[in-house]
Motif scaffolding. Structure first.
Motif, short mmCIF file in Angstrom:
data_model
loop_
_atom_site.label_atom_id
_atom_site.label_comp_id
_atom_site.label_asym_id
_atom_site.label_seq_id
_atom_site.Cartn_x
_atom_site.Cartn_y
_atom_site.Cartn_z
N UNK A 133 0.86 -1.19 0.00
CA UNK A 133 0.00 0.00 0.00
C UNK A 133 0.89 1.24 0.00
N UNK A 134 0.34 2.40 -0.33
CA UNK A 134 1.12 3.64 -0.19
C UNK A 134 1.58 3.79 1.26
N UNK A 135 2.82 4.25 1.45
CA UNK A 135 3.38 4.33 2.79
C UNK A 135 4.05 5.68 3.03
N UNK A 136 3.79 6.30 4.19
CA UNK A 136 4.41 7.59 4.48
C UNK A 136 5.93 7.50 4.66
N UNK A 137 6.46 6.30 4.94
CA UNK A 137 7.91 6.18 5.13
C UNK A 137 8.68 6.39 3.83
N UNK A 185 4.81 6.36 -1.71
CA UNK A 185 5.04 5.34 -2.75
C UNK A 185 4.56 3.99 -2.22
N UNK A 186 4.38 3.05 -3.14
CA UNK A 186 3.99 1.70 -2.72
C UNK A 186 5.12 1.07 -1.92
N UNK A 225 9.67 -3.63 8.76
CA UNK A 225 9.74 -2.92 7.49
C UNK A 225 9.55 -1.41 7.64
N UNK A 226 8.50 -0.97 8.32
CA UNK A 226 8.24 0.46 8.46
C UNK A 226 9.30 1.13 9.33
#
Length: 194
Positions: free
Chosen positions: A30-34, A38-39, A59-60
């Motif tokens: 999914x789109x991620x703020x990190x 972006x995906x 991961x995050x």
């Protein structure tokens, strides 16, 4: 969450902040703020739930540690002058290009330009690095245990995987896209001289 003899484990002391826990399952793409929307591959955020999965970065939190220069041990921001790498190794721009990461390097970097490849591990505070070296069996087993000062300039390279939707119908075309998994960090010494 307990360690030897039932003693409680403390995140940032006994377990690195960036470590995954068995209760933090991968959630998909999914789109991620990190990575600025972006995906990216997502993972549940439940530190302390289950057992620590040492040597498996969340991961995050991994991406956040690299993007924000947060110490992987305690999770707090590191300051210039107090950024140290335990696992980084000296390499050259040519070796980075040979690994397929040349797209992230400025084209004017000559192949013999020295770089510090920190991999997916952001620099630590010196005190956190020393504590980790004293406690972590994996780090104790490294041939090179020297702490290296992290340069004041760096490059962040996105490591991506192909994300494909689960098999649904055989006759429906499936689209795939790149999804960021981890971020790699490359220190650039003497950046102004490049």
């Amino acid at each position: 969450m307990s360690g030897a003899a039932g003693a409680p484990l403390t995140i940032g002391v006994d377990v690195p902040w960036v470590t995954s826990w068995s209760g933090e399952q991968v959630t998909g793409v999914a789109p991620c703020p990190s990575v600025d929307g972006a995906l990216a591959i997502g993972q549940a955020e439940r530190p302390g739930e289950g057992r620590p999965m040492y040597s498996r970065n969340h991961l995050f939190r991994q991406r956040k540690s690299v993007r924000e220069m947060r110490c992987p041990m305690c999770g707090e921001p590191t300051a210039e002058g107090d950024r140290w790498t335990q696992t980084g190794r000296w390499t050259t721009a040519g070796e980075i290009r040979a690994k397929g990461l040349g797209v992230w390097l400025p084209p004017e970097f000559p192949d013999d330009k020295p770089l510090l490849d920190a991999g997916s591990i952001a620099p630590l505070h010196r005190a956190c690095a020393e504590r980790a070296l004293a406690r972590c069996p994996h780090l104790k087993g490294l041939d090179d245990r020297e702490l290296k000062a992290f340069p004041g300039a760096w490059i962040v390279a996105a490591l991506s995987v192909e994300a494909r939707p689960a098999h649904a119908l055989a006759n429906v075309p499936r689209k795939s896209a790149a999804a960021v998994s981890f971020l790699q960090l490359i220190g650039v010494p003497d950046h102004d001289a490049a």
